[in-house]
Scaffold this motif. Structure first.
Motif, PDB file in Angstrom:
ATOM      1  N   PRO A  35      31.339  41.530  31.981  1.00  0.00           N
ATOM      2  CA  PRO A  35      31.307  42.913  32.490  1.00  0.00           C
ATOM      3  C   PRO A  35      32.719  43.503  32.610  1.00  0.00           C
ATOM      4  N   ILE A  37      35.240  47.284  32.330  1.00  0.00           N
ATOM      5  CA  ILE A  37      35.157  48.728  32.597  1.00  0.00           C
ATOM      6  C   ILE A  37      34.620  49.486  31.388  1.00  0.00           C
ATOM      7  N   GLU A  59      44.642  44.597  41.561  1.00  0.00           N
ATOM      8  CA  GLU A  59      43.256  44.638  41.068  1.00  0.00           C
ATOM      9  C   GLU A  59      42.474  43.486  41.686  1.00  0.00           C
ATOM     10  N   GLY A  61      39.245  41.433  40.894  1.00  0.00           N
ATOM     11  CA  GLY A  61      38.259  41.202  39.823  1.00  0.00           C
ATOM     12  C   GLY A  61      38.882  41.324  38.449  1.00  0.00           C
ATOM     13  N   THR A  62      39.456  40.206  37.958  1.00  0.00           N
ATOM     14  CA  THR A  62      40.165  40.214  36.668  1.00  0.00           C
ATOM     15  C   THR A  62      39.204  40.058  35.498  1.00  0.00           C
ATOM     16  N   ALA A  63      38.173  39.237  35.683  1.00  0.00           N
ATOM     17  CA  ALA A  63      37.312  38.759  34.570  1.00  0.00           C
ATOM     18  C   ALA A  63      38.224  38.133  33.512  1.00  0.00           C
ATOM     19  N   PHE A  66      40.659  42.294  30.739  1.00  0.00           N
ATOM     20  CA  PHE A  66      40.654  43.537  29.965  1.00  0.00           C
ATOM     21  C   PHE A  66      41.247  44.709  30.758  1.00  0.00           C
ATOM     22  N   SER A  67      40.724  44.954  31.963  1.00  0.00           N
ATOM     23  CA  SER A  67      41.195  46.144  32.702  1.00  0.00           C
ATOM     24  C   SER A  67      42.657  46.008  33.119  1.00  0.00           C
ATOM     25  N   ILE A  84      43.350  39.563  40.940  1.00  0.00           N
ATOM     26  CA  ILE A  84      42.749  38.400  41.619  1.00  0.00           C
ATOM     27  C   ILE A  84      41.417  38.043  40.950  1.00  0.00           C
ATOM     28  N   ARG A  90      36.697  31.990  33.925  1.00  0.00           N
ATOM     29  CA  ARG A  90      37.302  33.185  33.304  1.00  0.00           C
ATOM     30  C   ARG A  90      38.828  33.166  33.376  1.00  0.00           C
ATOM     31  N   GLY A 112      41.574  32.601  42.929  1.00  0.00           N
ATOM     32  CA  GLY A 112      40.858  32.299  44.170  1.00  0.00           C
ATOM     33  C   GLY A 112      40.095  33.495  44.678  1.00  0.00           C
ATOM     34  N   ASP A 113      39.479  33.298  45.831  1.00  0.00           N
ATOM     35  CA  ASP A 113      38.647  34.332  46.422  1.00  0.00           C
ATOM     36  C   ASP A 113      39.514  35.411  47.074  1.00  0.00           C
ATOM     37  N   ALA A 114      39.224  36.662  46.735  1.00  0.00           N
ATOM     38  CA  ALA A 114      39.996  37.771  47.317  1.00  0.00           C
ATOM     39  C   ALA A 114      39.923  37.763  48.850  1.00  0.00           C
ATOM     40  N   PHE A 129      42.740  48.776  42.283  1.00  0.00           N
ATOM     41  CA  PHE A 129      41.482  48.888  41.533  1.00  0.00           C
ATOM     42  C   PHE A 129      40.523  47.827  42.060  1.00  0.00           C
ATOM     43  N   ALA A 133      33.054  41.603  43.530  1.00  0.00           N
ATOM     44  CA  ALA A 133      31.631  41.582  43.903  1.00  0.00           C
ATOM     45  C   ALA A 133      31.319  42.808  44.759  1.00  0.00           C
ATOM     46  N   PHE A 140      36.381  43.800  52.052  1.00  0.00           N
ATOM     47  CA  PHE A 140      37.768  43.868  51.569  1.00  0.00           C
ATOM     48  C   PHE A 140      38.512  45.078  52.145  1.00  0.00           C
TER      49      PHE A 140
HETATM   50  N1  SAM Z   1      38.005  44.343  36.075  1.00  0.00           N
HETATM   51  C1  SAM Z   1      37.415  43.575  34.973  1.00  0.00           C
HETATM   52  C2  SAM Z   1      37.515  44.378  33.707  1.00  0.00           C
HETATM   53  O1  SAM Z   1      37.056  45.533  33.719  1.00  0.00           O
HETATM   54  O2  SAM Z   1      38.026  43.864  32.695  1.00  0.00           O
HETATM   55  C3  SAM Z   1      35.970  43.238  35.239  1.00  0.00           C
HETATM   56  C4  SAM Z   1      35.725  42.555  36.533  1.00  0.00           C
HETATM   57  S1  SAM Z   1      34.075  41.972  36.703  1.00  0.00           S
HETATM   58  C5  SAM Z   1      33.161  43.424  36.869  1.00  0.00           C
HETATM   59  C6  SAM Z   1      34.140  41.353  38.352  1.00  0.00           C
HETATM   60  C7  SAM Z   1      34.950  40.102  38.482  1.00  0.00           C
HETATM   61  O3  SAM Z   1      35.252  39.931  39.865  1.00  0.00           O
HETATM   62  C8  SAM Z   1      34.210  38.845  38.036  1.00  0.00           C
HETATM   63  O4  SAM Z   1      34.928  38.157  37.043  1.00  0.00           O
HETATM   64  C9  SAM Z   1      34.086  38.023  39.310  1.00  0.00           C
HETATM   65  O5  SAM Z   1      34.208  36.627  39.107  1.00  0.00           O
HETATM   66  C10 SAM Z   1      35.230  38.558  40.151  1.00  0.00           C
HETATM   67  N2  SAM Z   1      35.031  38.420  41.601  1.00  0.00           N
HETATM   68  C11 SAM Z   1      33.902  38.730  42.292  1.00  0.00           C
HETATM   69  N3  SAM Z   1      34.090  38.516  43.605  1.00  0.00           N
HETATM   70  C12 SAM Z   1      35.357  38.085  43.753  1.00  0.00           C
HETATM   71  C13 SAM Z   1      36.129  37.662  44.871  1.00  0.00           C
HETATM   72  N4  SAM Z   1      35.617  37.657  46.099  1.00  0.00           N
HETATM   73  N5  SAM Z   1      37.397  37.264  44.656  1.00  0.00           N
HETATM   74  C14 SAM Z   1      37.921  37.265  43.402  1.00  0.00           C
HETATM   75  N6  SAM Z   1      37.230  37.617  42.305  1.00  0.00           N
HETATM   76  C15 SAM Z   1      35.974  38.039  42.466  1.00  0.00           C
END
Ligand code: SAM
Length: 215
Positions: A35, A37, A59, A61-63, A66-67, A84, A90, A112-114, A129, A133, A140
Motif C-alpha cells: 500500500p 500513496i 514520516e 509508515g515507510t513500507a 516509496f513516499s 519509521i 519491508r 520499530g514501532d512508532a 506525514f 496504522a 500518535f
Molecule cells: N508511506 C508508504 C508509502 O506511501 O510508500 C506506505 C505506508 S503503508 C500505508 C503503512 C506502513 O506503516 C506499513 O508498512 C506498516 O507496517 C507501517 N506501520 C503501521 N503501524 C506502524 C507503527 N505503529 N509503527 C511503525 N510502522 C507502522
C-alpha cells in the motif's frame, strides 16, 4: 464509472510523470500489493512541499520507501527525511530502495514501532506525514504535536477509509468499527485542537492537512 471516478481519472491524466525510477518503484509496489500513496495524494504532497519547503520531514509508515523517496524528490535538496517502519519484512526492501536511488544520506530509517520511537525523538519537524496504522493515529497525536514545529504541516493519509468511515456502524466489522471510532476521534481532535488549523479533503482515501499555528 461514477462522475467522481471520471473526475479522478481526468485529473490524474493531467499529472506530470515522476522520474522513471520512481515510476518503476510505484509499478513494482502496486504489482506486489504494497500500500503506497495514491496519485492524488502525490499531487497534494508535491504542492505542499513546494509551498512549505521543509528542512526536516518525519514520516510514520515507510513500507518499501516509496513516499519517502517521493518526498525526497520534491522537497528542497538539503531536506532530511526521518521515516519509521515496524514491519521487519519491508525494512530491507526500503533500505535497498534508498540505496539504489542514492538517497541514503538524505533519508534515515528508524526501525520499530512508532509508539516506542516517537517519544525518543527530540528534534522538531516542519512537515510530518502520518501514514501508519489508521487505528493508531489518535495515539500518535500527542507526540506528533510535540514534534511539529510552528507553521509545520501535518498530512494524515487514509483518514476517510474510502468512505467506510461514514457507513452505518452495523455495515462494518467489529475490528473496523474500532478503527473507525478512533479515526473519527482523531479527525475531531484535528479540527478542534487550538494549536491546529485543519482541512479534511475527500482526496485519495481521505487526507487531512493541518497547520500548526503560530502562538
Ligand atoms: N508511506 C508508504 C508509502 O506511501 O510508500 C506506505 C505506508 S503503508 C500505508 C503503512 C506502513 O506503516 C506499513 O508498512 C506498516 O507496517 C507501517 N506501520 C503501521 N503501524 C506502524 C507503527 N505503529 N509503527 C511503525 N510502522 C507502522
Amino acid at each position: 464509472m461514477t462522475e467522481d471516478e471520471r473526475f479522478k481519472v481526468y485529473i490524474n491524466s493531467l499529472d506530470r510523470e515522476n522520474p522513471l525510477w520512481l515510476e518503476e518503484l510505484e509499478t513494482d509496489a502496486r504489482r506486489e500489493c504494497i500500500p503506497i500513496i495514491r496519485r492524488e495524494t502525490q499531487s497534494l504532497l508535491r504542492v505542499l512541499l513546494a509551498m512549505r519547503r521543509p528542512e526536516k520531514i518525519l514520516e510514520i509508515g515507510t513500507a518499501i520507501g516509496f513516499s519517502a523517496l517521493f518526498m525526497s524528490q520534491y522537497a528542497p535538496p538539503d531536506c532530511h527525511i526521518t521515516t519509521i517502519e515496524k514491519y521487519e519484512k519491508r525494512i530491507p526492501a526500503a533500505r535497498e530502495n534508498f540505496r539504489k536511488a542514492g538517497r541514503e544520506d538524505r533519508i534515515t530509517l528508524l526501525e520499530g514501532d512508532a509508539c516506542r520511537i516517537l517519544p525518543e525523538l527530540m528534534e522538531s519537524y516542519d512537515f510530518i506525514f502520518m501514514d501508519g496504522a489508521k487505528g493508531q493515529y489518535i495515539h500518535f497525536l500527542p507526540e506528533v504535536l510535540r514534534l511539529l514545529g510552528e507553521n509545520g504541516i501535518l498530512v494524515s493519509d487514509n483518514v476517510l477509509q474510502d468512505g467506510e468511515l461514514i457507513q452505518s456502524r452495523f455495515a462494518v466489522t467489529r475490528r473496523n468499527r474500532t478503527i473507525h471510532e478512533r479515526m473519527r476521534e482523531y479527525l475531531y481532535e484535528l479540527k478542534h485542537n487550538e494549536a491546529l488549523e485543519t482541512v479534511i479533503l475527500t482526496l485519495g482515501d481521505g487526507t487531512a492537512v493541518s497547520v500548526r499555528k503560530q502562538v
